[in-house]
Scaffold this active site. Structure first.
Site, short mmCIF file in Angstrom:
data_model
loop_
_atom_site.label_atom_id
_atom_site.label_comp_id
_atom_site.label_asym_id
_atom_site.label_seq_id
_atom_site.Cartn_x
_atom_site.Cartn_y
_atom_site.Cartn_z
N VAL A 122 0.86 -1.19 0.00
CA VAL A 122 0.00 0.00 0.00
C VAL A 122 0.89 1.23 0.00
CG1 VAL A 122 -1.65 1.36 1.36
CG2 VAL A 122 -1.94 -1.12 1.16
N ALA A 176 4.32 4.10 3.18
CA ALA A 176 3.86 2.88 2.49
C ALA A 176 3.98 1.71 3.48
CB ALA A 176 4.72 2.61 1.26
N LYS A 177 3.48 0.57 3.10
CA LYS A 177 3.67 -0.65 3.90
C LYS A 177 3.37 -1.84 3.01
CE LYS A 177 4.86 -1.65 8.14
NZ LYS A 177 5.76 -0.86 9.03
N GLY A 178 3.99 -2.97 3.33
CA GLY A 178 3.73 -4.19 2.57
C GLY A 178 3.56 -5.36 3.50
#
Ligand code: NAD
Length: 442
Positions: A91, A136-138
């Site tokens: 994201v 962001a992040k994953g």
């Protein structure tokens, strides 16, 4: 591989499906975590009169929805020849102040709303501590302890292939989070460099041997303890004692940083159980025990802790495991006067109200655990320069940067008579909103 992309702030949502596979990823029901972040943002922007200051600019919406959501599946061969399917996420929340930045989580409970919440926090955190990154992040829905090292490597390489056009040293830079470490970052870097010429800065938190920064692995714990020392001074706590929930990267380095400053850690736990010693735990010896056994359980220098560590009688509580550890149901059990949030989102929004009423000071995650992303930024700078710094320089800069942010938050909290969490959001959102207006929306 199936891939779904939503360009939420773009003109229209876009769906891409590769290999003609059926769309398998659906949006899970909103969790409280994501709702908590959004509702806190709404509360803050209301108090800031953001809509009135910038009428018809849809600024608030930019904080509430991520720029881009990427959901895809990968197929990975297990060592026994069978093939498993894994749900993958990235994201990208906002890049107003710099390229997207945020960790990658491997956990069986990873879901889209959780990743969205974590990405939103990254945007707020990087702005608050003044580093030129966005958020962001994953994540991958996987229990990494159930895969062999070879299977994990195949999974990481497939995940990287799925994001080749989305991540990059100048666009979106992942880092470790729960369930990942420098090892996974080295695999991502190696997979990415097969396809791109400029690759070193594609991830941070890399091993030193492949361009990592000295001081990065300890940075989140070190930064937490910097903010904790400031708060100890502000509260006038004498010889405080500490309890730590979670003894992974963040918790163990926070414990070591406490020990290095002569602060006594009396209780510690992890997902397998807890231990305590009211004379203080020998932290370096405990770290050695955890390296050998994989858990704090069974450490000979302490007794077994049967009760919830949240309720442990101590002055300072460091929740360093996962989100939602302290809720409205158990907040009243907290005995500490100070909570320093090592994990992201360990105190739910309703628990926050209870603890504020109880007079507990909370240093919020977006400030307290920002040391990791601060030193990640230093790693990016070193990768770009091709010149590597001594650990002392990294630690001195970290100390200066996080202390400055702490003081800004504490001044704002005092001036406005609001919590440190609200003050942190206020400062960060104001900074991003001003940048959005200056850049224009054309
Ligand atoms: P990690 O995987 O290294 O460690 C997590 C620890 O929490 C482990 O010791 C695990 O056993 C423990 N744990 C899990 N569930 C638990 C439970 N129910 N009760 C007690 N302990 C439990 O992860 P990490 O990198 O240390 O991250 C921890 C938190 O800090 C996460 O919220 C993460 O998002 C946040 N964070 C990490 C970094 C970083 O640099 N690693 C930076 C900022 C924030």
């Amino acid at each position: 591989m199936t891939r779904v992309i939503e360009n939420i702030t773009g003109s229209a949502a876009e769906t891409i499906e590769t290999k003609g596979a059926a769309k398998v990823a659906t949006r899970p029901k909103p969790t409280n975590l994501y709702e908590d972040v959004r509702s806190l943002i709404l509360d803050i922007v209301d108090k800031m009169h953001l809509e009135e200051r910038y009428p018809r600019q849809n600024i608030v919406q930019r904080f509430l929805e991520p720029d881009k959501v990427i959901v895809f599946t990968v197929y990975v061969q297990r060592d026994n020849g069978s093939v498993d399917i894994f749900e993958c996420y990235r994201v990208q929340h906002d890049d107003t102040l710099g390229c997207y930045k945020g960790g990658i989580r491997f956990h069986p409970e990873v879901n889209l709303d959780e990743v969205k919440a974590l990405a939103t926090w990254m945007t707020i955190k990087t702005a608050l501590v003044d580093i030129p990154f966005g958020g962001a992040k994953g994540g991958i829905k996987v229990d990494p302890t159930k895969l062999s090292v070879a299977e994990l490597e195949r999974l990481v390489r497939k995940y990287t292939q799925g994001l080749l056009n989305d991540i990059g040293p100048a666009s979106d830079i992942p880092a470790p989070d729960v369930g990942t470490s420098s090892r996974e970052m080295a695999w991502i870097y190696d997979e990415y460099r097969k396809h791109r010429t400029v690759a070193r800065g594609v991830v941070t938190g890399k091993p030193i041997e492949v361009g990592g920064s000295l001081g990065r692995s300890a940075a989140t714990g070190n930064g937490m303890v910097c903010t904790m020392m400031q708060a100890i001074k502000d509260l006038g706590l004498k010889d405080p004692t500490v309890a730590i929930q979670g003894f992974g990267n963040v918790g163990s380095h926070a414990a070591l940083a406490c020990a290095a400053r002569g602060i006594t850690v009396d209780a510690v736990n992890d997902v397998y159980g807890g231990i305590y010693n009211n004379q203080g735990i020998n932290i370096p010896a405990l770290v050695q025990h955890v390296n050998q056994t994989g858990s704090v359980v069974g450490f000979s220098g302490a007794d077994k802790l049967l009760d919830d560590i949240i309720a442990y009688p101590c002055d300072i509580l460091l929740p360093c495991a996962l989100e939602g550890a302290i809720t409205a149901e158990n907040a009243h059990m907290v005995q500490a006067r100070l909570i320093v949030e090592g994990a992201n989102g360990p105190v739910t929004l309703d628990a926050d109200d209870v603890l504020n009423d109880m007079g507990v000071l909370i240093i919020p995650d977006i400030l307290a655990n920002s040391g990791g992303v601060i030193v990640s930024y230093y790693e990016t700078v070193q990768n770009r320069q091709g010149l590597y710094w001594e650990e002392k320089k990294v630690n001195d800069l970290l100390y200066r940067q996080i202390t400055k942010a702490y003081q800004q938050v504490s001044n704002m909290a005092r001036k406005q008579n609001i919590s440190y969490r609200k003050a942190s959001y206020y400062l960060a959102i104001d900074k991003i909103a001003r940048a959005i207006i200056m850049r224009g929306a054309q």
